[in-house]
Scaffold this motif. Structure first.
Motif, short mmCIF file in Angstrom:
data_model
loop_
_atom_site.label_atom_id
_atom_site.label_comp_id
_atom_site.label_asym_id
_atom_site.label_seq_id
_atom_site.Cartn_x
_atom_site.Cartn_y
_atom_site.Cartn_z
N ALA A 1 0.83 -1.20 0.00
CA ALA A 1 0.00 0.00 0.00
C ALA A 1 0.86 1.25 0.00
CB ALA A 1 -0.93 -0.01 1.22
N LEU A 2 1.94 1.21 0.80
CA LEU A 2 2.85 2.34 0.85
C LEU A 2 3.49 2.60 -0.50
CD1 LEU A 2 4.25 4.46 2.65
CD2 LEU A 2 6.02 2.77 3.12
N ALA A 3 3.89 1.51 -1.18
CA ALA A 3 4.52 1.65 -2.50
C ALA A 3 3.56 2.27 -3.50
CB ALA A 3 4.99 0.28 -3.00
N GLN A 4 2.25 1.90 -3.40
CA GLN A 4 1.26 2.45 -4.31
C GLN A 4 1.05 3.93 -4.09
OE1 GLN A 4 -2.15 0.00 -3.62
NE2 GLN A 4 -1.28 -1.80 -4.58
N GLN A 5 1.29 4.40 -2.84
CA GLN A 5 1.06 5.80 -2.51
C GLN A 5 2.27 6.67 -2.84
OE1 GLN A 5 0.02 5.65 1.63
NE2 GLN A 5 -1.84 4.46 1.27
N THR A 6 3.39 6.07 -3.16
CA THR A 6 4.58 6.86 -3.47
C THR A 6 4.34 7.66 -4.75
OG1 THR A 6 6.00 5.18 -2.46
CG2 THR A 6 7.04 6.75 -3.96
N PRO A 7 4.49 8.99 -4.68
CA PRO A 7 4.22 9.80 -5.88
C PRO A 7 5.15 9.43 -7.03
CG PRO A 7 4.35 11.16 -3.90
CD PRO A 7 4.83 9.80 -3.52
N ALA A 8 4.59 9.38 -8.22
CA ALA A 8 5.38 9.06 -9.41
C ALA A 8 6.14 10.29 -9.87
CB ALA A 8 4.45 8.59 -10.52
N TYR B 1 1.01 14.07 -7.49
CA TYR B 1 0.28 13.87 -6.24
C TYR B 1 -1.20 13.81 -6.57
CZ TYR B 1 4.53 15.01 -3.61
OH TYR B 1 5.80 15.02 -3.08
N LEU B 2 -1.78 12.63 -6.40
CA LEU B 2 -3.18 12.42 -6.74
C LEU B 2 -4.07 12.56 -5.51
CD1 LEU B 2 -2.79 9.26 -9.03
CD2 LEU B 2 -3.02 11.65 -9.76
N PRO B 3 -5.19 13.27 -5.63
CA PRO B 3 -6.12 13.38 -4.51
C PRO B 3 -6.92 12.09 -4.35
CG PRO B 3 -7.06 14.44 -6.42
CD PRO B 3 -5.68 13.96 -6.83
N PRO B 4 -7.57 11.89 -3.21
CA PRO B 4 -8.47 10.73 -3.07
C PRO B 4 -9.52 10.75 -4.19
CG PRO B 4 -8.16 11.83 -0.95
CD PRO B 4 -7.54 12.71 -1.99
N LYS B 5 -9.83 9.59 -4.72
CA LYS B 5 -10.75 9.53 -5.86
C LYS B 5 -12.10 10.15 -5.55
CE LYS B 5 -8.72 5.61 -8.32
NZ LYS B 5 -8.96 4.25 -8.88
N ASP B 6 -12.56 10.01 -4.31
CA ASP B 6 -13.87 10.55 -3.97
C ASP B 6 -13.86 12.07 -3.81
OD1 ASP B 6 -12.31 10.39 -1.67
OD2 ASP B 6 -14.03 10.07 -0.35
N LYS B 7 -12.65 12.67 -3.78
CA LYS B 7 -12.54 14.12 -3.67
C LYS B 7 -12.13 14.79 -4.97
CE LYS B 7 -11.47 15.02 1.20
NZ LYS B 7 -10.52 15.71 2.11
N LEU C 1 -3.27 20.77 -1.61
CA LEU C 1 -4.14 20.79 -2.79
C LEU C 1 -4.90 19.48 -2.93
CD1 LEU C 1 -1.66 22.60 -5.19
CD2 LEU C 1 -3.88 23.51 -4.46
N ASN C 2 -4.25 18.37 -2.67
CA ASN C 2 -4.93 17.07 -2.69
C ASN C 2 -6.11 17.05 -1.72
OD1 ASN C 2 -2.14 14.72 -3.23
ND2 ASN C 2 -3.17 16.12 -4.62
N SER C 3 -5.94 17.69 -0.56
CA SER C 3 -6.99 17.67 0.46
C SER C 3 -8.25 18.41 0.02
CB SER C 3 -6.47 18.27 1.77
OG SER C 3 -6.40 19.69 1.71
N ILE C 4 -8.12 19.29 -0.97
CA ILE C 4 -9.30 20.00 -1.49
C ILE C 4 -9.67 19.49 -2.89
CG2 ILE C 4 -8.98 22.05 -0.07
CD1 ILE C 4 -7.71 23.46 -2.47
N GLY C 5 -9.17 18.30 -3.22
CA GLY C 5 -9.60 17.62 -4.45
C GLY C 5 -8.82 17.95 -5.69
N THR D 1 -5.56 17.79 -8.21
CA THR D 1 -4.41 16.98 -8.59
C THR D 1 -3.20 17.90 -8.70
OG1 THR D 1 -5.86 15.51 -9.83
CG2 THR D 1 -3.51 15.34 -10.27
N ALA D 2 -2.11 17.57 -8.01
CA ALA D 2 -0.96 18.47 -7.94
C ALA D 2 0.27 17.83 -8.57
CB ALA D 2 -0.68 18.85 -6.49
N PHE D 3 1.10 18.68 -9.15
CA PHE D 3 2.35 18.25 -9.79
C PHE D 3 3.45 19.19 -9.34
CE2 PHE D 3 -1.28 17.29 -12.42
CZ PHE D 3 -1.08 15.98 -12.83
#
Length: 284
Positions: free
Chosen positions: A15-22, A60-66, A96-100, A102-104
């Motif tokens: 799970a941690l590896a999946q959350q690592t920003p690309a 940096y991807l936001p949660p899908k539901d946000k 920025l992710n916390s308010i929905g 997508t950040a780069f």
């Protein structure tokens, strides 16, 4: 049973590896004219990074539901001799992710390092244009509205934004690389104690809507923000400016300042984005 135990043990790490920003290089083979330097290692500590020869964006991807379809390219400051990559990059992206959004986080080339071969008006502008075009090129992959790709710049990062905010950014229709055919102009810009360089003599009528924030006692950057406000008003282009009494320069995302007004400044940015419609999820 052993397989079950192993899978339970490895699950948190997966799970941690999946959350690592690309991290995605702006050019697959390296920056044009400097391809032979793309494998040179960066120099980094806990809060800064230097020696950038293979410019990139970290996703940096936001949660899908946000997620709301808006994207922001974050340009950290650092005087063009380093990038304040944690407090003006990662922290900004996570907010920025916390308010929905997508950040780069953009790692652009540095022109004021010793023996740097790069120039602001050429190579840093090239990096900023390419970052915007790359995000638009892969918009469907990240669920992004190509008309809502903005930039957030701190200090020297604000100068990086200015390099592309007031020029056309039009892509080359016949470019061999499809990315270079797209617009490299930001849809909107957000400037936090932006540096004084590249504010135009006259703000063009097609300048991106702007949000700016600075401390009045900032020796380098309060004046340019006031100047930008005047020029935006003359051009009748939307702008919102917040000038705080104290804070000097480099208060980042407000996490390290004792000043209550600055601790909550990101909410002012979020309010502006909400009122401008950038936080509206049009897909719902």
């Amino acid at each position: 049973m052993k397989k079950l135990i192993l899978s339970l043990f490895l699950a948190p790490f997966a799970a941690l590896a999946q959350q690592t920003p690309a991290v995605i290089p702006l050019w697959e083979k390296g920056a044009p004219g400097f391809e032979n330097r793309r494998n040179e290692p960066e120099q980094a500590k806990d809060w800064w990074v230097k020696n950038i020869h293979n410019p990139s964006i970290t996703v940096y991807l936001p949660p899908k539901d946000k997620a709301n379809g808006t994207a922001v390219i974050v340009c950290p400051g650092g005087g063009h001799n380093q990038l304040v990559i944690t407090s003006e990059g990662k922290d900004a992206a996570e907010y920025l992710n916390s308010i929905g959004v997508t950040a780069f986080v953009l790692k652009y080339r540095l022109t004021r390092e010793p023996n740097s071969p790069y120039k602001l008006e050429t190579h840093v502008r090239e990096d900023a244009h390419r970052a915007i075009r790359l995000v638009r090129n892969r918009a469907s992959e990240w669920g992004i509205d190509t008309s809502r790709v903005g930039m957030l710049g701190f200090s020297a990062g604000g100068e990086t934004v200015a390099l592309v905010a007031y020029v056309s950014g039009k892509g080359a229709p016949t470019a061999p690389d499809a990315i270079d055919r797209l617009s490299g102009k930001p849809s909107f810009q957000m400037l936090i104690y932006p540096g004084p360089l590249y504010i135009p003599g006259t703000v063009p009528s097609d300048a991106p809507p702007a949000f700016a924030l600075v401390a009045n006692e900032d020796p380098c950057c309060a004046g340019p923000v006031v100047d930008l406000l005047r020029k935006y008003r003359e051009a009748k282009v939307p702008i919102e400016v917040h000038i705080y009494a104290k804070g000097n320069h480099g208060f980042n995302m407000g996490k390290r300042t004792p000043l209550k007004t600055l601790q909550t400044w990101p909410q002012r940015m979020a309010d502006w984005m909400l009122d401008a419609g950038y936080l509206e999820n049009k897909s719902k």
